[in-house]
Design a protein around this motif. Sequence first.
Motif, PDB file in Angstrom:
ATOM      1  N   ASP A  22       0.827  -1.205   0.000  1.00  0.00           N
ATOM      2  CA  ASP A  22       0.000   0.000   0.000  1.00  0.00           C
ATOM      3  C   ASP A  22       0.865   1.260   0.000  1.00  0.00           C
ATOM      4  O   ASP A  22       0.537   2.244  -0.664  1.00  0.00           O
ATOM      5  N   ARG A  23       1.955   1.222   0.713  1.00  0.00           N
ATOM      6  CA  ARG A  23       2.884   2.358   0.706  1.00  0.00           C
ATOM      7  C   ARG A  23       3.535   2.496  -0.673  1.00  0.00           C
ATOM      8  O   ARG A  23       3.768   3.603  -1.152  1.00  0.00           O
ATOM      9  N   TYR A  24       3.821   1.378  -1.282  1.00  0.00           N
ATOM     10  CA  TYR A  24       4.386   1.366  -2.633  1.00  0.00           C
ATOM     11  C   TYR A  24       3.413   2.039  -3.614  1.00  0.00           C
ATOM     12  O   TYR A  24       3.819   2.871  -4.422  1.00  0.00           O
ATOM     13  N   ARG A  25       2.139   1.701  -3.506  1.00  0.00           N
ATOM     14  CA  ARG A  25       1.126   2.335  -4.364  1.00  0.00           C
ATOM     15  C   ARG A  25       1.049   3.848  -4.100  1.00  0.00           C
ATOM     16  O   ARG A  25       0.897   4.643  -5.015  1.00  0.00           O
ATOM     17  N   GLU A  26       1.173   4.234  -2.835  1.00  0.00           N
ATOM     18  CA  GLU A  26       1.187   5.656  -2.473  1.00  0.00           C
ATOM     19  C   GLU A  26       2.403   6.351  -3.099  1.00  0.00           C
ATOM     20  O   GLU A  26       2.296   7.480  -3.594  1.00  0.00           O
ATOM     21  N   LEU A  27       3.512   5.666  -3.098  1.00  0.00           N
ATOM     22  CA  LEU A  27       4.733   6.191  -3.703  1.00  0.00           C
ATOM     23  C   LEU A  27       4.561   6.372  -5.216  1.00  0.00           C
ATOM     24  O   LEU A  27       4.924   7.413  -5.772  1.00  0.00           O
ATOM     25  N   ILE A  28       3.988   5.389  -5.859  1.00  0.00           N
ATOM     26  CA  ILE A  28       3.731   5.459  -7.303  1.00  0.00           C
ATOM     27  C   ILE A  28       2.785   6.624  -7.604  1.00  0.00           C
ATOM     28  O   ILE A  28       3.004   7.394  -8.545  1.00  0.00           O
ATOM     29  N   GLN A  29       1.751   6.783  -6.793  1.00  0.00           N
ATOM     30  CA  GLN A  29       0.803   7.881  -6.993  1.00  0.00           C
ATOM     31  C   GLN A  29       1.483   9.235  -6.823  1.00  0.00           C
ATOM     32  O   GLN A  29       1.194  10.183  -7.552  1.00  0.00           O
ATOM     33  N   THR A  30       2.399   9.322  -5.887  1.00  0.00           N
ATOM     34  CA  THR A  30       3.160  10.554  -5.685  1.00  0.00           C
ATOM     35  C   THR A  30       3.909  10.917  -6.961  1.00  0.00           C
ATOM     36  O   THR A  30       3.915  12.079  -7.380  1.00  0.00           O
ATOM     37  N   GLY A  31       4.515   9.933  -7.586  1.00  0.00           N
ATOM     38  CA  GLY A  31       5.229  10.165  -8.842  1.00  0.00           C
ATOM     39  C   GLY A  31       4.305  10.613  -9.952  1.00  0.00           C
ATOM     40  O   GLY A  31       4.661  11.479 -10.757  1.00  0.00           O
ATOM     41  N   LYS A  32       3.119  10.048  -9.993  1.00  0.00           N
ATOM     42  CA  LYS A  32       2.157  10.436 -11.029  1.00  0.00           C
ATOM     43  C   LYS A  32       1.662  11.867 -10.828  1.00  0.00           C
ATOM     44  O   LYS A  32       1.239  12.516 -11.777  1.00  0.00           O
ATOM     45  N   ASN A  33       1.720  12.341  -9.595  1.00  0.00           N
ATOM     46  CA  ASN A  33       1.207  13.673  -9.280  1.00  0.00           C
ATOM     47  C   ASN A  33       2.185  14.804  -9.580  1.00  0.00           C
ATOM     48  O   ASN A  33       1.778  15.958  -9.611  1.00  0.00           O
ATOM     49  N   ILE A  34       3.462  14.477  -9.770  1.00  0.00           N
ATOM     50  CA  ILE A  34       4.387  15.577 -10.071  1.00  0.00           C
ATOM     51  C   ILE A  34       4.340  15.871 -11.567  1.00  0.00           C
ATOM     52  O   ILE A  34       4.132  14.990 -12.393  1.00  0.00           O
ATOM     53  N   GLU A  35       4.516  17.128 -11.865  1.00  0.00           N
ATOM     54  CA  GLU A  35       4.365  17.602 -13.239  1.00  0.00           C
ATOM     55  C   GLU A  35       5.417  17.046 -14.186  1.00  0.00           C
ATOM     56  O   GLU A  35       5.154  16.829 -15.356  1.00  0.00           O
ATOM     57  N   GLY A  36       6.599  16.826 -13.713  1.00  0.00           N
ATOM     58  CA  GLY A  36       7.673  16.373 -14.590  1.00  0.00           C
ATOM     59  C   GLY A  36       8.336  17.554 -15.271  1.00  0.00           C
ATOM     60  O   GLY A  36       8.076  18.709 -14.958  1.00  0.00           O
ATOM     61  N   LEU A  37       9.197  17.257 -16.211  1.00  0.00           N
ATOM     62  CA  LEU A  37       9.947  18.290 -16.921  1.00  0.00           C
ATOM     63  C   LEU A  37       9.652  18.230 -18.413  1.00  0.00           C
ATOM     64  O   LEU A  37       9.362  17.155 -18.952  1.00  0.00           O
ATOM     65  N   LYS A  38       9.768  19.377 -19.049  1.00  0.00           N
ATOM     66  CA  LYS A  38       9.714  19.409 -20.507  1.00  0.00           C
ATOM     67  C   LYS A  38      10.965  18.707 -21.026  1.00  0.00           C
ATOM     68  O   LYS A  38      12.003  18.693 -20.346  1.00  0.00           O
ATOM     69  N   ASP A  39      10.875  18.146 -22.211  1.00  0.00           N
ATOM     70  CA  ASP A  39      12.035  17.463 -22.791  1.00  0.00           C
ATOM     71  C   ASP A  39      13.248  18.379 -22.869  1.00  0.00           C
ATOM     72  O   ASP A  39      14.372  17.939 -22.674  1.00  0.00           O
ATOM     73  N   SER A  40      13.014  19.667 -23.130  1.00  0.00           N
ATOM     74  CA  SER A  40      14.126  20.609 -23.234  1.00  0.00           C
ATOM     75  C   SER A  40      14.857  20.803 -21.898  1.00  0.00           C
ATOM     76  O   SER A  40      16.004  21.227 -21.878  1.00  0.00           O
ATOM     77  N   ASP A  41      14.194  20.485 -20.778  1.00  0.00           N
ATOM     78  CA  ASP A  41      14.826  20.596 -19.462  1.00  0.00           C
ATOM     79  C   ASP A  41      15.521  19.305 -19.027  1.00  0.00           C
ATOM     80  O   ASP A  41      16.188  19.284 -18.002  1.00  0.00           O
ATOM     81  N   LYS A  42      15.360  18.253 -19.800  1.00  0.00           N
ATOM     82  CA  LYS A  42      16.032  16.987 -19.476  1.00  0.00           C
ATOM     83  C   LYS A  42      17.448  17.018 -20.038  1.00  0.00           C
ATOM     84  O   LYS A  42      17.862  16.181 -20.822  1.00  0.00           O
ATOM     85  N   ASP A  43      18.159  18.013 -19.597  1.00  0.00           N
ATOM     86  CA  ASP A  43      19.516  18.288 -20.027  1.00  0.00           C
ATOM     87  C   ASP A  43      20.490  17.510 -19.139  1.00  0.00           C
ATOM     88  O   ASP A  43      20.201  17.242 -17.975  1.00  0.00           O
ATOM     89  N   GLU A  44      21.623  17.211 -19.682  1.00  0.00           N
ATOM     90  CA  GLU A  44      22.645  16.461 -18.943  1.00  0.00           C
ATOM     91  C   GLU A  44      23.052  17.178 -17.653  1.00  0.00           C
ATOM     92  O   GLU A  44      23.332  16.535 -16.645  1.00  0.00           O
TER      93      GLU A  44
END
Length: 148
Positions: A22-44
């Motif tokens: 259940d904590r693992y599912r909560e962790l996965i949901q946390t990841g789904k809730n963050i906006e992430g980055l634009k591809d242009s920001d996925k810089d080295e």
Amino acid sequence: MKMDEKIAQLITRFTKHDEWEDRYRELIQTGKNIEGLKDSDKDEKFRIKGCQSQVWLKPEYKDGVIFFHADSDAVLVKGIIGILLEVYSGEEPENIMGRPPQFLKDIGITEHLSMNRTNGLASMVKQIQMYATAFNALKQKGVLSADL
């Protein structure tokens, strides 16, 4: 919201689950809730070295406060970095520097990670601390906003 309050909410959210799954599912949901980055920001320059998965952490230093934005190509890792963002983003550099991630142990995440994931988590925390240290040095010189 103060860091102590963010940590308390995080601990409550995770410890309401007795089972690791259940904590693992909560962790996965946390990841789904963050906006992430634009591809242009996925810089080295924003990629965190030492992680098994691809992880990017982009800081934004504005008005003496650090905002973190992150992404990962792995769902679990995105949840882990999401937890770190919940606690550390929106904080002044000195608050971040003075607060090790004991909350990760408190919510039971660290005991269930593989050695590779544990090393990756340590790299994420180290990078957050390094950004905080750098921005704190700027703050001490009176610089309250900067881009990387």
